[in-house]
Design a protein around this motif. Structure first.
Motif, short mmCIF file in Angstrom:
data_model
loop_
_atom_site.label_atom_id
_atom_site.label_comp_id
_atom_site.label_asym_id
_atom_site.label_seq_id
_atom_site.Cartn_x
_atom_site.Cartn_y
_atom_site.Cartn_z
N LYS A 1 -25.58 -7.01 -24.58
CA LYS A 1 -25.09 -6.30 -25.76
C LYS A 1 -25.60 -4.87 -25.80
O LYS A 1 -24.85 -3.93 -26.10
N LYS A 2 -26.88 -4.70 -25.47
CA LYS A 2 -27.45 -3.34 -25.46
C LYS A 2 -26.81 -2.49 -24.38
O LYS A 2 -26.54 -1.30 -24.60
N ALA A 3 -26.54 -3.07 -23.22
CA ALA A 3 -25.90 -2.33 -22.14
C ALA A 3 -24.49 -1.88 -22.54
O ALA A 3 -24.06 -0.77 -22.19
N THR A 4 -23.79 -2.72 -23.29
CA THR A 4 -22.44 -2.35 -23.75
C THR A 4 -22.51 -1.18 -24.72
O THR A 4 -21.69 -0.24 -24.64
N GLU A 5 -23.47 -1.23 -25.64
CA GLU A 5 -23.61 -0.13 -26.59
C GLU A 5 -23.92 1.18 -25.87
O GLU A 5 -23.35 2.24 -26.20
N LEU A 6 -24.81 1.12 -24.90
CA LEU A 6 -25.12 2.33 -24.14
C LEU A 6 -23.94 2.78 -23.31
O LEU A 6 -23.72 3.99 -23.10
N GLY A 7 -23.14 1.82 -22.82
CA GLY A 7 -21.95 2.17 -22.04
C GLY A 7 -20.92 2.92 -22.87
O GLY A 7 -20.24 3.83 -22.37
N VAL A 8 -20.82 2.56 -24.15
CA VAL A 8 -19.89 3.28 -25.03
C VAL A 8 -20.34 4.72 -25.19
O VAL A 8 -19.53 5.66 -25.14
N LEU A 9 -21.63 4.93 -25.36
CA LEU A 9 -22.14 6.29 -25.51
C LEU A 9 -22.02 7.08 -24.21
O LEU A 9 -21.75 8.29 -24.24
N ALA A 10 -22.21 6.41 -23.09
CA ALA A 10 -22.15 7.10 -21.80
C ALA A 10 -20.72 7.28 -21.30
O ALA A 10 -20.51 8.00 -20.33
N VAL B 1 -14.92 12.09 -23.65
CA VAL B 1 -15.93 13.06 -24.06
C VAL B 1 -17.29 12.36 -24.05
O VAL B 1 -17.47 11.33 -24.69
N VAL B 2 -18.23 12.95 -23.32
CA VAL B 2 -19.59 12.41 -23.25
C VAL B 2 -20.57 13.53 -23.58
O VAL B 2 -20.16 14.64 -23.97
N VAL B 3 -21.85 13.27 -23.36
CA VAL B 3 -22.87 14.21 -23.79
C VAL B 3 -22.80 15.52 -23.01
O VAL B 3 -23.15 16.59 -23.55
N LEU C 1 -12.36 6.59 -19.09
CA LEU C 1 -13.72 6.33 -18.61
C LEU C 1 -14.19 7.47 -17.72
O LEU C 1 -13.39 8.24 -17.18
N VAL C 2 -15.49 7.56 -17.58
CA VAL C 2 -16.09 8.54 -16.68
C VAL C 2 -16.82 7.80 -15.58
O VAL C 2 -17.25 6.66 -15.74
N ASP C 3 -16.93 8.46 -14.44
CA ASP C 3 -17.67 7.87 -13.32
C ASP C 3 -19.16 8.15 -13.52
O ASP C 3 -19.57 9.30 -13.73
N LEU C 4 -19.93 7.08 -13.47
CA LEU C 4 -21.37 7.21 -13.66
C LEU C 4 -21.99 7.76 -12.38
O LEU C 4 -21.86 7.17 -11.31
N LYS C 5 -22.67 8.88 -12.51
CA LYS C 5 -23.29 9.52 -11.36
C LYS C 5 -24.80 9.28 -11.37
O LYS C 5 -25.43 9.29 -12.43
N THR C 6 -25.32 9.06 -10.19
CA THR C 6 -26.76 8.86 -10.06
C THR C 6 -27.46 10.21 -10.05
O THR C 6 -27.09 11.09 -9.28
#
Length: 276
Positions: free
Chosen positions: A135-144, A192-194, A262-267
């Motif tokens: 659940k926490k990972a999903t919430e962070l995924g929405v923000l990211a 739109v992300v941070v 969605l955005v691609d998560l970059k390391t």
């Protein structure tokens, strides 16, 4: 001639009779009784005291208990004496502090009891922990921006037939939505992300995160419509600014909007988690 009378014989003396109860011969006398012997035996039995280990432990515990009670009584009396000499304002303040402390402790107790009940009622604590993590990972995924988002919100459509809308105007609109409580935002097909940024193209138009976005500009926003709409319509706000540049802003409130870009998560190349 008459005979002279013969003298009567004197009665023989009676033999001395033995005493009715012959006196016994003195028996052999017993040795003298030592009247102090019993006292000495009693004294030897009582002193020195012979205490077992268990009796000694009990005695020490009783002594410690008595000492603790004496200290507590003295401390209580001292505290009562201090309170007896306190002012009414001080007593009221102390009472308020005690009430506040009791409320905090009661609240902590309730929270701990709820957590304990939740863990005890869970048939599989590991599964419950995994569910909380997911659940926490999903919430962070929405923000990211790596997870889709849905909920009530608004759709803001900006028509710019004259091509007067610039990147700074779109950025101001985004900032106004964030300040009003927007939780997920999508402009056309760009999430739109941070670290989202806006740039103007030399030939006209706007780029968002390096992607060209054509008008009409469509903002899909998840948040409370009752907060988002007034924030855009305040005097001198976003809508008035767009209209002053011959653009038209249309706001539609909806019970359910979907932000699916969605955005691609970059390391990160340089940044790493900091150790505590």
């Amino acid at each position: 001639m008459t005979k002279a009378a013969e003298p009567e014989p004197e009665p023989a003396p009676e033999p001395e009779t033995e005493a009715a109860a012959a006196e016994p011969e003195p028996a052999e006398q017993s040795p003298a009784v030592d009247r102090n012997a019993g006292r000495r035996r009693l004294k030897a039995a009582l002193w020195p005291p012979r205490l077992s280990r268990g009796q000694l432990v009990v005695a020490l515990l009783l002594f410690s208990l008595g000492l603790a009670l004496a200290i507590q009584v003295r401390s209580t009396n001292d505290h009562h004496n201090q309170l007896r000499g306190a002012r009414q304002e001080d007593l009221v303040r102390i009472l308020d502090e005690l009430d506040s402390r009791q409320q905090r402790l009661q609240q902590e107790k309730t929270e701990l009891e709820q957590s304990l009940a939740k863990l005890e009622n869970s048939s599989n604590q590991a599964k419950e922990a995994q569910e909380q993590t997911r659940k926490k990972a999903t919430e962070l995924g929405v923000l990211a921006g790596t997870v889709k988002a849905t909920g009530p919100g608004i759709v803001l459509t900006v028509d710019d037939p004259q091509g007067q809308v610039k990147a700074d105007m779109l950025l101001d609109t985004l900032q106004e939505l964030r300040a009003a409580g927007a939780e997920a935002i999508q402009i056309n097909d760009v999430r739109v992300v941070v670290n989202t940024y806006f740039t103007d193209q030399s030939g006209g138009g706007v780029q968002i995160d390096g992607k060209k976005v054509s008008q009409p500009y469509r903002f899909t926003v998840v948040g409370n419509p009752q907060d988002l709409t007034p924030a855009l319509n305040i005097p001198g706000g976003v809508v008035r600014t767009l209209e002053s540049h011959q653009a038209r802003a249309t706001i539609t409130q909806q019970q359910k909007v979907v932000v699916d870009a969605l955005v691609d998560l970059k390391t990160p190349q340089y940044a790493k988690p900091a150790s505590k």
